[in-house]
Structure formats: C-alpha cells, structure tokens
Motif scaffolding. Structure first.
Motif, mmCIF file in Angstrom:
data_model
loop_
_atom_site.group_PDB
_atom_site.id
_atom_site.type_symbol
_atom_site.label_atom_id
_atom_site.label_comp_id
_atom_site.label_asym_id
_atom_site.label_seq_id
_atom_site.Cartn_x
_atom_site.Cartn_y
_atom_site.Cartn_z
ATOM 1 N N UNK A 16 20.995 -9.234 0.026
ATOM 2 C CA UNK A 16 21.244 -7.939 -0.605
ATOM 3 C C UNK A 16 22.730 -7.606 -0.573
ATOM 4 N N UNK A 17 23.345 -7.796 0.571
ATOM 5 C CA UNK A 17 24.762 -7.461 0.712
ATOM 6 C C UNK A 17 25.641 -8.372 -0.138
ATOM 7 N N UNK A 18 25.228 -9.647 -0.255
ATOM 8 C CA UNK A 18 25.966 -10.571 -1.118
ATOM 9 C C UNK A 18 25.932 -10.114 -2.573
ATOM 10 N N UNK A 19 24.834 -9.471 -2.946
ATOM 11 C CA UNK A 19 24.723 -8.950 -4.319
ATOM 12 C C UNK A 19 25.467 -7.625 -4.474
ATOM 13 N N UNK A 20 26.050 -7.165 -3.383
ATOM 14 C CA UNK A 20 26.882 -5.957 -3.375
ATOM 15 C C UNK A 20 26.115 -4.720 -3.845
ATOM 16 N N UNK A 21 24.902 -4.558 -3.325
ATOM 17 C CA UNK A 21 24.154 -3.339 -3.643
ATOM 18 C C UNK A 21 24.945 -2.131 -3.153
ATOM 19 N N UNK A 22 24.807 -1.026 -3.853
ATOM 20 C CA UNK A 22 25.570 0.175 -3.516
ATOM 21 C C UNK A 22 24.987 0.917 -2.321
ATOM 22 N N UNK A 23 23.697 0.751 -2.093
ATOM 23 C CA UNK A 23 23.033 1.435 -0.990
ATOM 24 C C UNK A 23 21.704 0.776 -0.705
ATOM 25 N N UNK A 24 21.067 1.185 0.391
ATOM 26 C CA UNK A 24 19.779 0.623 0.792
ATOM 27 C C UNK A 24 18.778 1.736 1.066
ATOM 28 N N UNK A 25 17.520 1.479 0.694
ATOM 29 C CA UNK A 25 16.405 2.312 1.117
ATOM 30 C C UNK A 25 15.482 1.416 1.921
ATOM 31 N N UNK A 26 15.148 1.840 3.126
ATOM 32 C CA UNK A 26 14.308 1.052 4.025
ATOM 33 C C UNK A 26 12.970 1.761 4.163
ATOM 34 N N UNK A 27 11.874 1.039 3.943
ATOM 35 C CA UNK A 27 10.551 1.636 4.040
ATOM 36 C C UNK A 27 9.607 0.664 4.729
ATOM 37 N N UNK A 28 8.419 1.146 5.097
ATOM 38 C CA UNK A 28 7.496 0.297 5.836
ATOM 39 C C UNK A 28 6.065 0.758 5.717
ATOM 40 N N UNK B 136 0.826 -1.207 0.000
ATOM 41 C CA UNK B 136 0.000 0.000 0.000
ATOM 42 C C UNK B 136 0.866 1.266 0.000
ATOM 43 N N UNK B 137 1.892 1.280 0.822
ATOM 44 C CA UNK B 137 2.772 2.443 0.907
ATOM 45 C C UNK B 137 4.064 2.240 0.118
ATOM 46 N N UNK B 138 4.538 0.990 0.069
ATOM 47 C CA UNK B 138 5.833 0.718 -0.549
ATOM 48 C C UNK B 138 5.813 0.879 -2.062
ATOM 49 N N UNK B 139 4.746 0.454 -2.725
ATOM 50 C CA UNK B 139 4.746 0.496 -4.191
ATOM 51 C C UNK B 139 4.882 1.918 -4.739
ATOM 52 N N UNK B 140 4.172 2.915 -4.188
ATOM 53 C CA UNK B 140 4.422 4.284 -4.667
ATOM 54 C C UNK B 140 5.839 4.765 -4.374
ATOM 55 N N UNK B 141 6.381 4.395 -3.198
ATOM 56 C CA UNK B 141 7.764 4.763 -2.887
ATOM 57 C C UNK B 141 8.710 4.094 -3.887
ATOM 58 N N UNK B 142 8.469 2.821 -4.172
ATOM 59 C CA UNK B 142 9.290 2.073 -5.129
ATOM 60 C C UNK B 142 9.249 2.728 -6.505
ATOM 61 N N UNK B 143 8.061 3.160 -6.920
ATOM 62 C CA UNK B 143 7.922 3.800 -8.228
ATOM 63 C C UNK B 143 8.757 5.065 -8.308
ATOM 64 N N UNK B 144 8.690 5.890 -7.272
ATOM 65 C CA UNK B 144 9.478 7.121 -7.267
ATOM 66 C C UNK B 144 10.972 6.854 -7.197
ATOM 67 N N UNK B 145 11.349 5.858 -6.397
ATOM 68 C CA UNK B 145 12.764 5.491 -6.271
ATOM 69 C C UNK B 145 13.326 5.043 -7.614
ATOM 70 N N UNK B 146 12.592 4.167 -8.297
ATOM 71 C CA UNK B 146 13.050 3.679 -9.597
ATOM 72 C C UNK B 146 13.155 4.812 -10.608
ATOM 73 N N UNK B 147 12.163 5.709 -10.591
ATOM 74 C CA UNK B 147 12.179 6.831 -11.536
ATOM 75 C C UNK B 147 13.393 7.728 -11.303
ATOM 76 N N UNK B 148 13.804 7.876 -10.042
ATOM 77 C CA UNK B 148 14.942 8.738 -9.737
ATOM 78 C C UNK B 148 16.263 8.121 -10.158
#
Length: 335
Positions: A117-129, A78-90
């Motif tokens: 995630x860390x094993x995939x060596x992501x450059x950064x994390x965004x945490x949402x809820x 409910x809250x994550x998908x709009x955040x995800x959309x904006x994150x991807x667009x940025x």
C-alpha cells in the motif's frame, strides 16, 4: 463503423469560458486569484462540455495519488463490505479510489500488504476488522500518512469509529417494552466480546436486573439451546432480544418447533440487520442496524479531511444504530 468520442480537453473548457488554459486550470482546482464570476463561468463550461480532469494530472498537480487504502482481517467481508461501500461512496465524487487488502491474522503477511500500500503511495489508510475490541496484527505507529480506524480497535491517539452498541440495544429493549412485553430475556454472544457486554448492559438497564441474560456462541445452534434453557426454567419470556441475527434466527426456529407463535406469543429482535439472515427468517426478523455503511462514509470523510490537513480530534466516535421493524415482533414501525 462509429468513431470513438473525442475527449474534451482543458483547452476546450478554456475556449468556451473565454479564459486562458492556466486560468481554467486554477478555477477547476479551486486555486488562484480570480473573480467568483470567472470561476463559476469556467466550472459551468466544464460541466456543459462533460469535461473530466485527467486523474494522473490531478495527482501530479496536487502531489497526491488520489487513492486510499483499506486494510482488514475480515476475510468473509461480513462487516468490511458495507464499510467499503460507504467509504467508496464518500470518496468517489472526489475522484479518489479505494484499494482493499485482507491481512488475515498473520503479522508478516500484514506487513507485506502494508508495504505494498505504501509503495503505491496511498494518501491515507482506513483500517477495519471483524470486532471492535481487537486490533489488527499490524503496527502502524510509524506510518506517516493519516489513518482512520473503523469497526476495529485503534490506538488512543487515533480516530476510531464504531457502532453505538449500547444505544442500539436500548432501542431494541425499549421497543419490546412498548409492545407490552413484560417478561424479557437477552440471548447473546461470548462475554469476552466488548459488543456482547455493551449490549447486555444496555438491555439490563432497560429491562431491569431480574431479566435473564444468557451468553453463548454467535450461532443459530446457541439460539436453539438458549430457548431450551429459558423454557426449562419456567414459562419462558414473552420478548427476547438477541445479540446477533444468527442467534435470533435460531431462537425463532426453536420457538416454532415448540409450537410458540412468533410474534403472537413471543416477540423476537435481533442485532446486525444482516439482510440474508433477517429476510430468510420466518417471520422476517426485526433487528438493529449497526449503520456500517454510514461508518464507512464517515471514515471516508475523516480520512479525506486529515489528508487535506484539517485538524480532527482523536478518540472513539460511536455512531447511532437504528431499529428495522419486520414481522418477528409485531407492532407498527416507529415514525
């Protein structure tokens, strides 16, 4: 049978710009010493040829994975998908992909997802809820990559983004007052939710201490019950600001069942701008949009800045909400 299109290579760009392959690479990566004219010529040649740098090569040359992880416990999205959309667009224009995982509320599962995630060596994390005053069941204090928190509780030394609930509630209450509504009430969620307290406080500051505030569940059923309580106490309000769109839909349905015209006799405003609920309400619901997509975009901008070594001051940043005027309160949308 049509042949597959030939991939444009860096050497093709170099030839078109009349420079060496090394110079072309540096020009496109923004590195190296050269004249602005040379750099511009290489970039124009790349654009004209439709050159797309190989993601793996870019990652190797920059020592980055060109991925950002998104961790959430909002299983419904409910809250994550709009955040995800904006994150991807940025991030998409920078060639950065987003990997999302849902950790529910199980600390062991959350740790396993984080390790992946860390094993995939992501450059950064965004945490949402799913709420702003509770943290995910995950200790990120030892993580060595940048972390940005969005619409969830983060530590004091982190960058945390959230909607400005008080500002949004003030917009809604002021709008009802501008319509000439003088008997206002607020129907909202449980008082233990920070968002409910912030919205109720802002409502009281505008409407005055005598305006009733009713706390209950985040549900349509509570909207129905609240209307019954308000009308049992007297003639009822002529303007109702609700702490969520679900509550507001219950309020509108309950008013219709009582033969109360919305918005003729009572104006109703919700909070969330949950499209599927706001559009299905009859009349369509005027509501406050929390700007979750914008929060995601800002999270993307900030996590990228942190990855690139920029200094970003920690603390909570409250992004403004906006009022979306539809049929449930009447009036002309503000300019």
């Amino acid at each position: 049978m049509a042949s597959a299109p030939t991939r444009v290579r860096l050497s093709d760009v170099a030839a078109a710009a009349e420079v060496s392959v090394a110079t072309a690479s540096k020009a496109l990566n923004g590195t190296g010493r050269m004249t602005d004219e040379t750099r511009d010529r290489v970039r124009q040649a790349a654009e004209a040829l439709g050159f797309r740098p190989n993601a793996m090569a870019r990652a190797l040359s920059s020592q980055r994975s060109l991925t950002v992880g998104l961790i959430t416990n909002d299983s419904y999205g409910r809250f994550t998908l709009p955040v995800m959309s904006g994150l991807s667009a940025a991030l998409v224009d920078e060639g950065i992909s987003v990997l999302m995982c849902n950790v529910e509320d199980d600390p062991d599962s959350a740790r396993r997802h984080l390790d992946t995630m860390l094993d995939k060596q992501v450059d950064g994390l965004v945490v949402t809820g799913r709420r702003i005053d509770t943290a995910l069941p995950l200790d990120l204090s030892g993580v060595t990559i940048p972390v940005v928190y969005a619409f969830t509780k983060g530590p004091d030394d982190a960058v945390t983004l959230t909607a400005d609930d008080a500002q949004g509630a003030g917009l809604a209450t002021e709008w009802l007052g501008s319509l000439g509504r003088g008997r206002l009430a607020h129907v909202t969620g449980p008082e233990e939710f920070a968002a409910a307290r912030l919205r109720a406080g802002a409502f009281a500051a505008v409407a005055g201490p005598g305006a009733p505030v009713l706390h209950g569940d985040w549900s349509e059923a509570w909207g129905h019950e609240a209307v019954a309580r308000l009308w049992a106490a007297g003639d009822g309000p002529d303007g109702i600001f609700c702490g969520s769109d679900q509550i507001a839909r219950g309020v509108v349905d309950a008013l219709r069942e009582r033969g109360v015209d919305v918005p003729g006799q009572v104006s109703v405003v919700g909070f969330d701008n949950w499209q599927i609920v706001a559009a299905a309400t009859r009349p369509p619901l005027t509501t406050v949009d929390m700007g979750l997509n914008g929060i995601g975009r800002e999270a993307g901008r900030l996590v990228r800045a942190l990855v690139e070594g920029e200094a970003v001051a920690p603390g909570v940043r409250r992004l403004p909400c906006r009022l979306v005027v539809r049929g449930s309160c009447g009036g002309t949308p503000p300019a």
